[in-house]
Design an enzyme around this catalytic site. Structure first.
Site, PDB file in Angstrom:
ATOM      1  CG  HIS A 273       0.183   3.870 -14.857  1.00 51.85           C
ATOM      2  ND1 HIS A 273       0.520   5.020 -14.183  1.00 51.85           N
ATOM      3  CD2 HIS A 273      -0.119   2.949 -13.897  1.00 51.85           C
ATOM      4  CE1 HIS A 273       0.413   4.807 -12.876  1.00 51.85           C
ATOM      5  NE2 HIS A 273       0.043   3.550 -12.676  1.00 51.85           N
TER       6      HIS A 273
ATOM      7  CB  SER B  96      20.173   2.864 -18.523  1.00 52.23           C
ATOM      8  OG  SER B  96      20.044   3.733 -17.443  1.00 52.23           O
ATOM      9  CB  SER B  97      19.177  -0.611 -14.648  1.00 53.68           C
ATOM     10  OG  SER B  97      18.017   0.067 -14.956  1.00 53.68           O
TER      11      SER B  97
ATOM     12  CB  SER C 119      17.544   3.758   7.523  1.00 48.25           C
ATOM     13  OG  SER C 119      16.707   2.678   7.221  1.00 48.25           O
TER      14      SER C 119
ATOM     15  CE1 TYR D 190      10.728  -6.985  -0.750  1.00 51.29           C
ATOM     16  CE2 TYR D 190      10.714  -8.566  -2.528  1.00 51.29           C
ATOM     17  CZ  TYR D 190      10.208  -8.114  -1.338  1.00 51.29           C
ATOM     18  OH  TYR D 190       9.190  -8.771  -0.746  1.00 51.29           O
TER      19      TYR D 190
ATOM     20  CG  ASP E 286      32.206  12.577  -9.796  1.00 47.97           C
ATOM     21  OD1 ASP E 286      31.283  11.774 -10.007  1.00 47.97           O
ATOM     22  OD2 ASP E 286      32.223  13.724 -10.267  1.00 47.97           O
TER      23      ASP E 286
ATOM     24  CD  GLU F 241      12.450  -3.211 -11.351  1.00 50.94           C
ATOM     25  OE1 GLU F 241      13.605  -3.608 -11.585  1.00 50.94           O
ATOM     26  OE2 GLU F 241      12.111  -2.031 -11.392  1.00 50.94           O
TER      27      GLU F 241
ATOM     28  NE  ARG G 132      -3.126  -6.244 -12.079  1.00 51.24           N
ATOM     29  CZ  ARG G 132      -1.828  -6.578 -11.968  1.00 51.24           C
ATOM     30  NH1 ARG G 132      -1.475  -7.706 -11.400  1.00 51.24           N
ATOM     31  NH2 ARG G 132      -0.895  -5.779 -12.425  1.00 51.24           N
TER      32      ARG G 132
ATOM     33  CE  LYS H  98      15.657  -2.417   6.406  1.00 46.41           C
ATOM     34  NZ  LYS H  98      16.684  -2.240   5.532  1.00 46.41           N
TER      35      LYS H  98
ATOM     36  CB  THR I 170       9.871  -6.749   5.767  1.00 47.10           C
ATOM     37  OG1 THR I 170      10.325  -7.513   4.664  1.00 47.10           O
ATOM     38  CG2 THR I 170       9.458  -5.386   5.283  1.00 47.10           C
TER      39      THR I 170
ATOM     40  CG  HIS J 192       9.725 -10.821  -5.743  1.00 42.70           C
ATOM     41  ND1 HIS J 192       8.493 -10.420  -5.295  1.00 42.70           N
ATOM     42  CD2 HIS J 192      10.560 -10.676  -4.709  1.00 42.70           C
ATOM     43  CE1 HIS J 192       8.602 -10.068  -4.034  1.00 42.70           C
ATOM     44  NE2 HIS J 192       9.844 -10.229  -3.644  1.00 42.70           N
TER      45      HIS J 192
ATOM     46  CG  HIS K  10       5.139 -14.158  -4.612  1.00 40.70           C
ATOM     47  ND1 HIS K  10       6.003 -13.817  -3.613  1.00 40.70           N
ATOM     48  CD2 HIS K  10       5.145 -13.117  -5.459  1.00 40.70           C
ATOM     49  CE1 HIS K  10       6.511 -12.612  -3.859  1.00 40.70           C
ATOM     50  NE2 HIS K  10       5.996 -12.169  -4.976  1.00 40.70           N
ATOM     51  CG  HIS K  11       4.632 -11.957  -8.905  1.00 41.36           C
ATOM     52  ND1 HIS K  11       4.042 -10.740  -8.678  1.00 41.36           N
ATOM     53  CD2 HIS K  11       5.789 -11.945  -8.216  1.00 41.36           C
ATOM     54  CE1 HIS K  11       4.822 -10.014  -7.891  1.00 41.36           C
ATOM     55  NE2 HIS K  11       5.891 -10.732  -7.583  1.00 41.36           N
TER      56      HIS K  11
ATOM     57  CD1 TRP L 237       3.173  -4.449 -14.804  1.00 45.24           C
ATOM     58  CD2 TRP L 237       5.397  -4.232 -14.719  1.00 45.24           C
ATOM     59  NE1 TRP L 237       3.597  -4.978 -13.610  1.00 45.24           N
ATOM     60  CE2 TRP L 237       4.962  -4.851 -13.519  1.00 45.24           C
ATOM     61  CE3 TRP L 237       6.759  -3.980 -14.884  1.00 45.24           C
ATOM     62  CZ2 TRP L 237       5.848  -5.241 -12.513  1.00 45.24           C
ATOM     63  CZ3 TRP L 237       7.632  -4.382 -13.869  1.00 45.24           C
ATOM     64  CH2 TRP L 237       7.167  -4.999 -12.701  1.00 45.24           C
TER      65      TRP L 237
HETATM   66  C1  HEA Z   1       6.067   3.036  -9.155  1.00 46.95           C
HETATM   67  C2  HEA Z   1       5.092   2.708  -9.771  1.00 46.95           C
HETATM   68  C3  HEA Z   1       3.712   3.308  -9.806  1.00 46.95           C
HETATM   69  C4  HEA Z   1       3.218   4.529  -9.396  1.00 46.95           C
HETATM   70  C5  HEA Z   1       3.956   5.673  -8.769  1.00 46.95           C
HETATM   71  C6  HEA Z   1       1.807   4.499  -9.686  1.00 46.95           C
HETATM   72  C7  HEA Z   1       0.936   5.572  -9.425  1.00 46.95           C
HETATM   73  C8  HEA Z   1      -0.429   5.534  -9.644  1.00 46.95           C
HETATM   74  N1  HEA Z   1      -1.152   4.492 -10.184  1.00 46.95           N
HETATM   75 FE1  HEA Z   1      -0.359   2.747 -10.889  1.00 46.95          FE
HETATM   76  N2  HEA Z   1       0.403   0.987 -11.563  1.00 46.95           N
HETATM   77  C9  HEA Z   1       1.694   0.564 -11.426  1.00 46.95           C
HETATM   78  C10 HEA Z   1       2.733   1.274 -10.856  1.00 46.95           C
HETATM   79  C11 HEA Z   1       2.606   2.558 -10.340  1.00 46.95           C
HETATM   80  N3  HEA Z   1       1.470   3.299 -10.252  1.00 46.95           N
HETATM   81  C12 HEA Z   1       1.852  -0.763 -11.952  1.00 46.95           C
HETATM   82  C13 HEA Z   1       3.142  -1.581 -11.978  1.00 46.95           C
HETATM   83  C14 HEA Z   1       0.587  -1.134 -12.427  1.00 46.95           C
HETATM   84  C15 HEA Z   1       0.200  -2.477 -13.078  1.00 46.95           C
HETATM   85  C16 HEA Z   1       0.085  -2.315 -14.546  1.00 46.95           C
HETATM   86  C17 HEA Z   1      -0.367  -3.556 -15.202  1.00 46.95           C
HETATM   87  O1  HEA Z   1      -1.431  -4.075 -14.838  1.00 46.95           O
HETATM   88  O2  HEA Z   1       0.336  -4.014 -16.114  1.00 46.95           O
HETATM   89  C18 HEA Z   1      -0.295  -0.022 -12.160  1.00 46.95           C
HETATM   90  C19 HEA Z   1      -1.653  -0.012 -12.456  1.00 46.95           C
HETATM   91  C20 HEA Z   1      -2.548   0.958 -12.017  1.00 46.95           C
HETATM   92  C21 HEA Z   1      -3.960   0.822 -12.050  1.00 46.95           C
HETATM   93  C22 HEA Z   1      -4.716  -0.410 -12.514  1.00 46.95           C
HETATM   94  C23 HEA Z   1      -4.981  -0.337 -13.947  1.00 46.95           C
HETATM   95  C24 HEA Z   1      -5.622  -1.567 -14.445  1.00 46.95           C
HETATM   96  O3  HEA Z   1      -5.497  -2.625 -13.836  1.00 46.95           O
HETATM   97  O4  HEA Z   1      -6.261  -1.453 -15.493  1.00 46.95           O
HETATM   98  C25 HEA Z   1      -4.501   1.980 -11.544  1.00 46.95           C
HETATM   99  C26 HEA Z   1      -5.940   2.255 -11.400  1.00 46.95           C
HETATM  100  O5  HEA Z   1      -6.354   2.976 -10.605  1.00 46.95           O
HETATM  101  C27 HEA Z   1      -3.397   2.833 -11.188  1.00 46.95           C
HETATM  102  C28 HEA Z   1      -3.514   4.099 -10.627  1.00 46.95           C
HETATM  103  C29 HEA Z   1      -2.444   4.857 -10.183  1.00 46.95           C
HETATM  104  C30 HEA Z   1      -2.602   6.200  -9.649  1.00 46.95           C
HETATM  105  C31 HEA Z   1      -3.883   6.946  -9.490  1.00 46.95           C
HETATM  106  C32 HEA Z   1      -1.327   6.619  -9.308  1.00 46.95           C
HETATM  107  C33 HEA Z   1      -0.970   7.948  -8.702  1.00 46.95           C
HETATM  108  O6  HEA Z   1      -0.161   7.766  -7.589  1.00 46.95           O
HETATM  109  C34 HEA Z   1      -0.298   8.829  -9.714  1.00 46.95           C
HETATM  110  C35 HEA Z   1      -0.162  10.226  -9.191  1.00 46.95           C
HETATM  111  C36 HEA Z   1       0.642  11.115 -10.073  1.00 46.95           C
HETATM  112  C37 HEA Z   1       0.130  12.006 -10.926  1.00 46.95           C
HETATM  113  C38 HEA Z   1      -1.309  12.134 -11.148  1.00 46.95           C
HETATM  114  C39 HEA Z   1       1.016  12.853 -11.764  1.00 46.95           C
HETATM  115  C40 HEA Z   1       1.131  14.230 -11.309  1.00 46.95           C
HETATM  116  C41 HEA Z   1       0.142  15.241 -11.733  1.00 46.95           C
HETATM  117  C42 HEA Z   1      -0.233  15.638 -12.972  1.00 46.95           C
HETATM  118  C43 HEA Z   1       0.020  14.884 -14.229  1.00 46.95           C
HETATM  119  C44 HEA Z   1      -0.965  16.865 -13.100  1.00 46.95           C
HETATM  120  C45 HEA Z   1      -2.315  16.709 -13.678  1.00 46.95           C
HETATM  121  C46 HEA Z   1      -3.246  16.105 -12.695  1.00 46.95           C
HETATM  122  C47 HEA Z   1      -4.559  16.348 -12.673  1.00 46.95           C
HETATM  123  C48 HEA Z   1      -5.199  17.283 -13.621  1.00 46.95           C
HETATM  124  C49 HEA Z   1      -5.437  15.632 -11.686  1.00 46.95           C
HETATM  125  N4  HEA Z   1      -2.217   2.180 -11.491  1.00 46.95           N
HETATM  126  C1  HEA Z   2       7.920  -1.891  -3.736  1.00 46.96           C
HETATM  127  C2  HEA Z   2       7.268  -2.838  -4.182  1.00 46.96           C
HETATM  128  C3  HEA Z   2       6.769  -4.052  -3.471  1.00 46.96           C
HETATM  129  C4  HEA Z   2       7.066  -4.570  -2.216  1.00 46.96           C
HETATM  130  C5  HEA Z   2       8.004  -4.036  -1.188  1.00 46.96           C
HETATM  131  C6  HEA Z   2       6.289  -5.759  -2.094  1.00 46.96           C
HETATM  132  C7  HEA Z   2       6.321  -6.572  -0.952  1.00 46.96           C
HETATM  133  C8  HEA Z   2       5.686  -7.807  -0.864  1.00 46.96           C
HETATM  134  N1  HEA Z   2       4.856  -8.365  -1.807  1.00 46.96           N
HETATM  135 FE1  HEA Z   2       4.274  -7.498  -3.554  1.00 46.96          FE
HETATM  136  N2  HEA Z   2       3.923  -6.778  -5.410  1.00 46.96           N
HETATM  137  C9  HEA Z   2       4.436  -5.637  -5.963  1.00 46.96           C
HETATM  138  C10 HEA Z   2       5.291  -4.747  -5.346  1.00 46.96           C
HETATM  139  C11 HEA Z   2       5.816  -4.942  -4.067  1.00 46.96           C
HETATM  140  N3  HEA Z   2       5.530  -5.964  -3.217  1.00 46.96           N
HETATM  141  C12 HEA Z   2       3.950  -5.434  -7.301  1.00 46.96           C
HETATM  142  C13 HEA Z   2       4.297  -4.283  -8.227  1.00 46.96           C
HETATM  143  C14 HEA Z   2       3.096  -6.507  -7.559  1.00 46.96           C
HETATM  144  C15 HEA Z   2       2.242  -6.782  -8.795  1.00 46.96           C
HETATM  145  C16 HEA Z   2       2.943  -6.996 -10.040  1.00 46.96           C
HETATM  146  C17 HEA Z   2       1.962  -7.207 -11.151  1.00 46.96           C
HETATM  147  O1  HEA Z   2       1.352  -8.283 -11.205  1.00 46.96           O
HETATM  148  O2  HEA Z   2       1.780  -6.270 -11.968  1.00 46.96           O
HETATM  149  C18 HEA Z   2       3.121  -7.335  -6.353  1.00 46.96           C
HETATM  150  C19 HEA Z   2       2.424  -8.527  -6.237  1.00 46.96           C
HETATM  151  C20 HEA Z   2       2.576  -9.409  -5.200  1.00 46.96           C
HETATM  152  C21 HEA Z   2       2.066 -10.740  -5.199  1.00 46.96           C
HETATM  153  C22 HEA Z   2       1.310 -11.412  -6.353  1.00 46.96           C
HETATM  154  C23 HEA Z   2      -0.131 -11.180  -6.237  1.00 46.96           C
HETATM  155  C24 HEA Z   2      -0.878 -11.706  -7.374  1.00 46.96           C
HETATM  156  O3  HEA Z   2      -0.656 -11.249  -8.506  1.00 46.96           O
HETATM  157  O4  HEA Z   2      -1.709 -12.570  -7.147  1.00 46.96           O
HETATM  158  C25 HEA Z   2       2.393 -11.298  -3.989  1.00 46.96           C
HETATM  159  C26 HEA Z   2       2.057 -12.680  -3.586  1.00 46.96           C
HETATM  160  O5  HEA Z   2       2.649 -13.242  -2.775  1.00 46.96           O
HETATM  161  C27 HEA Z   2       3.133 -10.294  -3.255  1.00 46.96           C
HETATM  162  C28 HEA Z   2       3.681 -10.486  -1.976  1.00 46.96           C
HETATM  163  C29 HEA Z   2       4.485  -9.563  -1.341  1.00 46.96           C
HETATM  164  C30 HEA Z   2       5.079  -9.811  -0.021  1.00 46.96           C
HETATM  165  C31 HEA Z   2       4.889 -11.014   0.845  1.00 46.96           C
HETATM  166  C32 HEA Z   2       5.831  -8.697   0.262  1.00 46.96           C
HETATM  167  C33 HEA Z   2       6.663  -8.502   1.507  1.00 46.96           C
HETATM  168  O6  HEA Z   2       7.926  -7.998   1.189  1.00 46.96           O
HETATM  169  C34 HEA Z   2       6.009  -7.594   2.498  1.00 46.96           C
HETATM  170  C35 HEA Z   2       6.672  -7.665   3.856  1.00 46.96           C
HETATM  171  C36 HEA Z   2       6.196  -6.636   4.826  1.00 46.96           C
HETATM  172  C37 HEA Z   2       5.368  -6.829   5.865  1.00 46.96           C
HETATM  173  C38 HEA Z   2       4.742  -8.143   6.122  1.00 46.96           C
HETATM  174  C39 HEA Z   2       4.979  -5.705   6.764  1.00 46.96           C
HETATM  175  C40 HEA Z   2       5.920  -5.382   7.877  1.00 46.96           C
HETATM  176  C41 HEA Z   2       6.207  -6.512   8.774  1.00 46.96           C
HETATM  177  C42 HEA Z   2       5.892  -6.563  10.082  1.00 46.96           C
HETATM  178  C43 HEA Z   2       5.256  -5.427  10.783  1.00 46.96           C
HETATM  179  C44 HEA Z   2       6.328  -7.758  10.819  1.00 46.96           C
HETATM  180  C45 HEA Z   2       5.279  -8.642  11.365  1.00 46.96           C
HETATM  181  C46 HEA Z   2       4.372  -9.169  10.326  1.00 46.96           C
HETATM  182  C47 HEA Z   2       3.935 -10.420  10.233  1.00 46.96           C
HETATM  183  C48 HEA Z   2       4.503 -11.583  10.962  1.00 46.96           C
HETATM  184  C49 HEA Z   2       2.762 -10.710   9.335  1.00 46.96           C
HETATM  185  N4  HEA Z   2       3.224  -9.163  -4.015  1.00 46.96           N
HETATM  186 CU   LIG Z   3       6.765 -10.409  -5.796  1.00 44.91          CU
END
Ligand code: HEA
Ligand code: HEA
Ligand SMILES: [Cu+2]
Ligand code: CUA
Lengths: 293, 524, 414
Positions: B76, B168-169, B267, B256, B105, B254, B449, B330, B327, B252, B301-302, B141
């Site tokens: 997923h 590709s990326s 924007s 962003y 282009d 990634e 999780r 923004k 952030t 990380h 921090h992860h 993942w």
């Molecule tokens: C961009 C990234 C992205 C997106 C878009 C999503 C979207 C969603 N994610 Fe995902 N998710 C991750 C990135 C993302 N996730 C990552 C990185 C993890 C961590 C994995 C790990 O632990 O290694 C994770 C893990 C994760 C978990 C935790 C699993 C676990 O720890 O065991 C769960 C559980 O609820 C979850 C739920 C969902 C749901 C409900 C959506 C929904 O938003 C999805 C909605 C979209 C659809 C449903 C598709 C469209 C519709 C159909 C297919 C038609 C059929 C539908 C019906 C019949 C209902 N995700």
């Molecule tokens: C688009 C993706 C995205 C983005 C933008 C962010 C944004 C941030 N993430 Fe997140 N993060 C993930 C995707 C993302 N993360 C994913 C996928 C994981 C899990 C991966 C995995 O384990 O599978 C993860 C996990 C993750 C962890 C690890 C947790 C753990 O496993 O224990 C942490 C810990 O520091 C963290 C921190 C942050 C912080 C500080 C930001 C900051 O950038 C957020 C900044 C924004 C704000 C704070 C809000 C707006 C600000 C204001 C309104 C200003 C005023 C606010 C204050 C002064 C408080 N993230």
């Molecule tokens: Cu991070």
């Protein structure tokens, strides 16, 4: 012929990328299957490699032809340059991952296994008596006895070879810009010859490393713990890049023989030259951090 | 305009048939392919999420084996991140960046084709692992060793598909950098570029610097498994945690990579529907750049719980907290853009506003996670899952959806059905919260999780979350229908499409002709 | 089911409500907030959590308030005219850069303070080495003759309890609500004294795991080849539950942890009972604890029977002991019915060429595992357990080989 177009050249449809894609599919599927021990792996791999070569010839052939026909303007040329520069940047980061692993293992992992920082018990309970000094094949001495590779034999010679190849290609470049064909061909030829020599010596060095200590070798293999891993992965990937670079040098050497490049317009040459300098610089890093320090 | 008659310079029709797509060099065609591919992957990944949520609907194991559950979690995430979100953003860049900077282009059109077509190949390699002995990868993942080394036949396929995705990326990113740096119309200085272009420029740098590191990391996994190296094996002087460092050095940035282009889209949209220029353009650019820079120094921090020395933990805590500042800039600038504007709420604007709220919530939970001692409790619980789905789903995905609604009329020449669009928005916005908000609660209450079954005290919120996920998922079918019918027909879109829209892309007809800006426009 | 849905809808309403109010703290008994726990660290962490939570809430109220205000005020439908001259304001931008920095610094200080406390694992009253296995925990109390509680090393495995284990099988037909502490109970608890600083030394035998009991505050990874430290000092007696918190393969969700905090007297008694069973093990001999581990495992698993290898066991005894040990150690992969699992690549043992074939190969497989697969070495089990398991495997599920293997055979094969 050769009129420089006044607008950016956009090719309209090209079969080569999709051929390249098919090649990658066959190749990757092949290698993966081979690693799983499936019989078709090898065939698929071979087929992939053949298609890939075909693609490279085809694709570069088209680009070279377009370039020679003068379809490209300055701006296209700039795109190629920038593309090449950023490609090299990505390669730098690829090596950075392995250098990072090397530094992390040396500066952090081994001392920790030896009980430093917050890892007193790691050493005391799990690896008693282990001293985390570089070089090391780990507390369990994975891969058995080995000798590390010293810097002052072949590696130093190789350094000299690569550095002088950096000089020769620069001379070739100046010759090209000055329109001195003879010098260009001589020094470019010298460059790839040095490159091949380097690869040959590197192969000798590997053979020496792989021989058992009893047979006068070093007993050093890819499996010799972290030292062997970092040593062979870094030098191995570098060696691959040198091979690739030397191949590209040979290609542009033939293009020089055919008179493809002009003093003003020779992106192909420069791209390869940059690549060669990059390979050179990586080697310096290797020589210092892998062989020497 | 030049009139050189060259046989293949047949400028006004697209080539037809299958060749148009497999030989494509046109940025619009390639952009379309990226978007379609991304849609397919979104549904594939979404279907896996539905399996996850179905199993978690109640405690006890009802449908799947725990091993298969882990495969679903892993696939997923990989499919969503590398198959859905990133390609969608690249697709949008392909379509819009040349239009926005007035280029004919992308700079390297053939490579553009290659970048795209590698993706389906990588996806095939990845998805085919579901049918292999030992099943698909099930190590999350994040692919941590030693667990990932227990993967069966799928293992090399996983590694190579990651390599291909990376290739590709990188090629896509190089193309975008070169296009932006080399193909701008005369007069379009860097600080005149639309923000979407800016955010993509910076994202492309992140990609070029981060993806090769991932390639290196998985290469080390491969050699550890098959060639006897000891990178991640303490007995040989390596360390499993070293993989985590290398992975998150990529990982990380990634996250962003997935959000910055979405920032860019928002924007573009907010000023359009506020009928007012973006507030603080320069500081938006600097904030984006600072976020990108900081993203390379916060990775650990992860992995606060891996037992880093105190100094390391403090460093990564402070640097992580710092990201809130740019952030925040923004968020405040977007707010100020709406202030004293003249707002209307067409579907793109609705998604952008929801983005603003919900991404910020995700950002707050991110900030909480960044506080190391608290992360010791939050780490690897559903609190983290809630955090990143808030940033990814109503963040990145809503950003993409906003962009699709925003630009769809330009692509197809038709207006989409506004009523259905609003319905899609409200269903999505409500149920995304129903799905992911309760996950904060179960996470804090102690549910880890990546588990297929849970203690009974977590049951209630999980059921709510699952219901939310089903409705959210089903609503996305509406999205497909809306796009489909907009492609097929509908009210004709004008050149400018939106009353407040400004920029070069709104000066070409709708639908945008196959070739645009063959002669560069002048920008004042 | 009906009843559950009613509860759900009630909860849904409440959940939405507290979402709107955004005050999880007020719903403490609703299991929606972090636990306060029973150690100084968990309380610190809880306080920190609440501070940052409220800071975020306040910022959210302000920022969202402004956004919502503008959404309603500056609508075109209400005749709003855009002020296109408003493109930037250095003053504002400085303000909204400085204020967040100030807030962050204010948050960082208490965070750094608690972090320093958490990392201070010095001078504990008791040290336990915790080893993660797929999928169980091994606890080893490290003693030395001068120690107030534990004079010599002793240890045991802690597996998920049998009732949960049965109920959690796919289609088990058991209503999991009927099981007390479903998935959060073990066959043998870790026992520690109240008000004492307990230090854990965490490591792993195979893949990464993480040891986490929320009430004791925080988690820490168990990494093969390294030892991580953490500590807690429980201030109230009681039973505290948690589980493995790092993905460790198929049964990651079924690796519970139960810590029982007892008074010092009770604890001393517990030590006497459990530590006593092994006799004076080699204290203070780092690394050489294998025998102790094996012996302790036998003591824990066997109903008081001694593990002396010269004792011959009867077929029935081997079979019953073998079944229990099989269910604990092997069934996660090979399944209780011996059919294995296609999806995980776990082979069936029923009718297997090894488990019903050459005996020595079978013994070798269990003692040494198979490199590169999930089949690890089980040599750490006692000779008796291994003998019993192998006897059981060779005679259950239609593998009617009739073979009987004695502990002495295993010892000889080691
Ligand atoms: C961009 C990234 C992205 C997106 C878009 C999503 C979207 C969603 N994610 Fe995902 N998710 C991750 C990135 C993302 N996730 C990552 C990185 C993890 C961590 C994995 C790990 O632990 O290694 C994770 C893990 C994760 C978990 C935790 C699993 C676990 O720890 O065991 C769960 C559980 O609820 C979850 C739920 C969902 C749901 C409900 C959506 C929904 O938003 C999805 C909605 C979209 C659809 C449903 C598709 C469209 C519709 C159909 C297919 C038609 C059929 C539908 C019906 C019949 C209902 N995700
Ligand atoms: C688009 C993706 C995205 C983005 C933008 C962010 C944004 C941030 N993430 Fe997140 N993060 C993930 C995707 C993302 N993360 C994913 C996928 C994981 C899990 C991966 C995995 O384990 O599978 C993860 C996990 C993750 C962890 C690890 C947790 C753990 O496993 O224990 C942490 C810990 O520091 C963290 C921190 C942050 C912080 C500080 C930001 C900051 O950038 C957020 C900044 C924004 C704000 C704070 C809000 C707006 C600000 C204001 C309104 C200003 C005023 C606010 C204050 C002064 C408080 N993230
Ligand atoms: Cu991070
Ligand atoms: Cu052990 Cu998860």
């Amino acid at each position: 012929m050769a009129h420089t177009s006044d607008r950016y050249y956009i090719p309209h449809g090209s079969p080569w990328p999709i051929v390249g894609t098919v090649a990658l599919l066959l190749l990757m599927f092949g290698v993966a299957s081979a690693l799983n021990g499936a019989a078709i792996g090898k065939f698929s791999m071979l087929a992939g490699a053949v298609v890939l070569l075909f693609m490279l010839f085809g694709w570069f052939g088209v680009v070279i032809k377009e370039s020679v026909d003068g379809i490209y303007n300055q701006q296209v040329d700039r795109s190629f340059r920038m593309g090449m520069a950023w490609f090299i940047a990505s390669e730098v980061m690829f090596f950075a991952a392995f250098f990072g692993a090397l530094f992390y293992a040396r500066q952090i992992v081994l001392p920790w296994l030896g009980g430093e920082s917050n890892n007193f018990f790691t050493n005391f309970l799990l690896w008693p008596g282990f001293e985390g000094t570089w070089p090391s094949n780990g507390p369990a001495e994975i891969g058995g006895e080995y000798k590390p590779m010293g810097p002052w034999g072949l590696p130093a010679i190789n350094t000299a070879i690569l550095l002088s190849s950096g000089v020769t290609i620069t001379i070739a470049h100046h010759a090209l810009k000055a329109g001195n064909r003879g010098m260009l061909i001589l020094f470019l030829g010298l460059t790839w010859a040095l490159g091949l020599l380097f690869v040959g010596l590197q192969a000798t060095e590997y053979a020496h490393a792989y021989h058992d200590i009893a047979d006068g070798g070093l007993g050093l293999t890819l499996g010799s713990g972290i030292y062997g891993s970092t040593f062979f992965m870094l030098t191995g990937f570098h060696g691959l890049h040198v091979t690739l670079g030397a191949t590209m040098l040979i290609v542009i050497w033939f293009r020089c023989l055919k008179g493809h490049f002009t003093p003003e317009n020779h992106f192909g040459f420069e791209g390869v030259a940059w690549y060669w300098h990059f390979v050179d610089v990586v080697w310096l890093g290797l020589f210092i951090f892998v062989y020497w320090l | 305009m030049s009139t050189t008659a060259e046989a293949h310079h047949d400028h006004h029709d697209a080539p037809s048939g299958i060749k148009r797509w497999i030989f494509a060099t046109n940025h619009k065609d390639i952009g379309t392919m990226y978007l379609v591919f991304s849609g397919l992957m979104f549904f594939t990944g979404g279907a896996m999420a539905m399996i996850i949520r179905a199993e978690l609907f109640q405690p006890g194991l009802q449908f799947v084996d725990p091993g298969f559950f882990n495969q679903m979690t892993t696939m997923h995430a990989l499919v969503m991140v590398f198959g859905a979100v990133m390609p969608a953003l690249v697709g949008l860049a392909n379509w819009m960046v040349p239009l926005m900077v007035g280029a004919p282009d992308m700079a390297l059109p053939r490579m553009n084709n290659w970048s795209f077509w590698i993706l389906p190949v990588a996806a095939i390699l990845l998805v085919s692992t579901l049918f292999m002995g030992g099943g698909a990868p099930a190590s999350g993942w994040t692919m941590y060793p030693p667990l990932v080394l227990q993967t069966g036949d799928a293992f090399p396929f996983l590694i190579f598909s990651v390599h291909l995705l990376g290739m590709s990326s990188i090629m896509g990113a190089i193309n975008i950098v070169v296009t932006i740096m080399n193909m701008r119309a005369p007069g379009m200085g860097l600080l005149k570029m639309p923000l979407f272009v800016w955010t993509w420029l910076i994202t492309a740098y992140l990609l070029i610097l981060a993806m090769p590191v991932l390639a290196g990391a998985v290469t080390m996994l491969l050699t550890d498994e098959y060639f006897g190296t000891s990178f991640f094996n303490a007995a040989g002087g390596g360390d499993p945690v070293m993989f985590q460092h290398v992975f998150w050095f990529f990982g990380h940035p990634e996250v962003y990579i997935m959000i910055l282009p979405a920032f860019g889209i928002v924007s573009q949209i907010i000023p359009t529907f506020a009928r007012k220029p973006l507030f603080g353009y320069d500081s938006m650019v600097y904030a984006t750049a600072s976020i990108a820079f900081l993203s390379f120094i916060v990775w650990a921090h992860h992995m606060f719980t891996v037992g880093m020395p105190l100094a390391g933990q403090l460093f990564f805590m402070f640097s992580t907290m710092l990201i809130a500042v740019p952030t925040g800039v923004k968020v405040f600038n977007w707010t100020a853009t709406m202030w004293k504007g003249s707002l209307t709420f067409e579907t793109p604007m609705l998604f952008a506003v929801a983005f603003l709220f919900l991404f910020t919530i995700g950002g707050f939970s991110g900030l909480m996670l960044g506080i190391t001692p608290a992360d010791f409790q939050y780490h690897d619980t559903y609190f983290v899952v809630a955090h990143f789905h808030y940033t990814l789903v109503p963040g990145a995905v809503f950003g993409i959806m906003a962009g699709v609604y925003f630009w769809l009329p330009k692509w197809t020449g038709h207006m989409y059905n506004e009523k259905l669009g609003k319905l899609h928005f409200w269903l999505s916005a409500i149920f995304v919260n129903v799905t992911f908000f309760p996950q904060h609660f179960v996470g804090l209450a102690g549910m880890p999780r990546r588990i297929p079954d849970y203690a009974t005290q977590f049951a209630d919120f999980n059921m709510i979350s699952s219901i939310g996920a089903f409705v959210f998922g089903a609503s996305q079918l509406l999205f497909v229908y809306i796009i489909w019918s907009c492609v097929r027909g509908g009210e004709k879109a004008s050149t400018q499409v939106w009353e407040g829209a400004e920029g070069l892309e709104w000066t070409v007809p709708s639908p945008a002709p196959h070739h645009t800006f063959e002669v560069a426009p002048e920008v004042r | 089911m009906r009843e559950r849905f009613r509860r759900i809808s009630k909860n849904a309403v409440l959940g939405t409500l507290c979402y709107l109010l955004a005050i999880p703290a007020a719903f403490a008994d609703w299991e929606i907030n972090l636990t306060e726990g029973v150690t100084p660290i968990s309380r610190d962490t809880f306080a920190l959590h609440m501070i940052i939570f409220w800071v975020c809430v306040v910022i959210a109220v302000v920022v969202f308030g402004v956004i919502i205000y503008s959404l309603f005020t500056f609508r075109r439908s209400r005749g709003a005219v855009p002020d296109t001259s408003m493109v930037h304001s250095t003053k504002m931008e400085i303000v909204w850069t400085i204020i967040p920095i100030g807030i962050l610094v204010a948050m960082a200080i208490p965070a750094a303070e608690s972090l320093i406390k958490i990392e201070d694992t010095r001078s504990p009253d008791l040290t336990i080495k915790v080893t993660g296995y797929q999928w169980k925990w091994h606890y080893e109390y490290l003693g030395d003759s001068a120690d107030q509680f534990v004079k010599s090393n002793f240890g045991f495995f802690s597996n998920i309890d049998a009732a949960s284990n049965r109920a959690r099988q796919v289609d088990s037909g058991v209503d999991v609500y009927q099981i007390e502490h479903y998935l959060r109970d073990v066959d043998k608890r870790v026992v520690v004294p109240v008000n004492r600083k307990v230090r854990l030394l965490l490591t792993s035998n195979d893949v990464l795991h993480a040891w986490w009991v929320p009430d004791l505050g925080g988690k820490r990874d168990a990494i093969p080849g390294f030892i991580n430290e953490m500590w807690f000092q429980a201030e109230e007696t009681g039973v505290y539950r948690g589980q493995c918190a790092e993905l460790c393969g198929r049964d990651h969700g079924f690796m519970p942890i139960v810590v029982e905090v007892q008074t010092e007297e009770d604890f001393a008694q517990w030590v006497a009972q459990n530590g006593g069973a092994v006799g004076g093990g080699p204290a203070d001999v780092p690394g050489a604890t294998g025998d102790v581990v094996a012996a302790a495992a036998a003591a824990a698993g066997g109903a008081g029977s001694s593990d002396a290898v010269d004792i011959e066991l009867g077929f029935d005894e081997l079979m019953s002991r073998g079944e229990a040990a099989y269910l604990t150690n092997c069934s996660a992969c090979h399944q209780p019915n011996g059919q294995g699992l296609e999806v995980g690549g776990f082979p069936a043992l029923a009718g297997s060429a090894i488990a019903a074939g050459e005996l020595s190969v079978h013994v070798d497989q269990v003692l040494n595992g198979k490199a590169g697969t999930a089949m690890a070495s089980f040599a750490y089990l006692s000779d008796t357990d291994i003998a019993a398991i192998i006897t059981y495997e060779r005679n259950a599920w239609g593998n009617d080989t009739g073979d009987i293997i004695q502990p002495a055979d295993i010892q000889a094969a080691r």
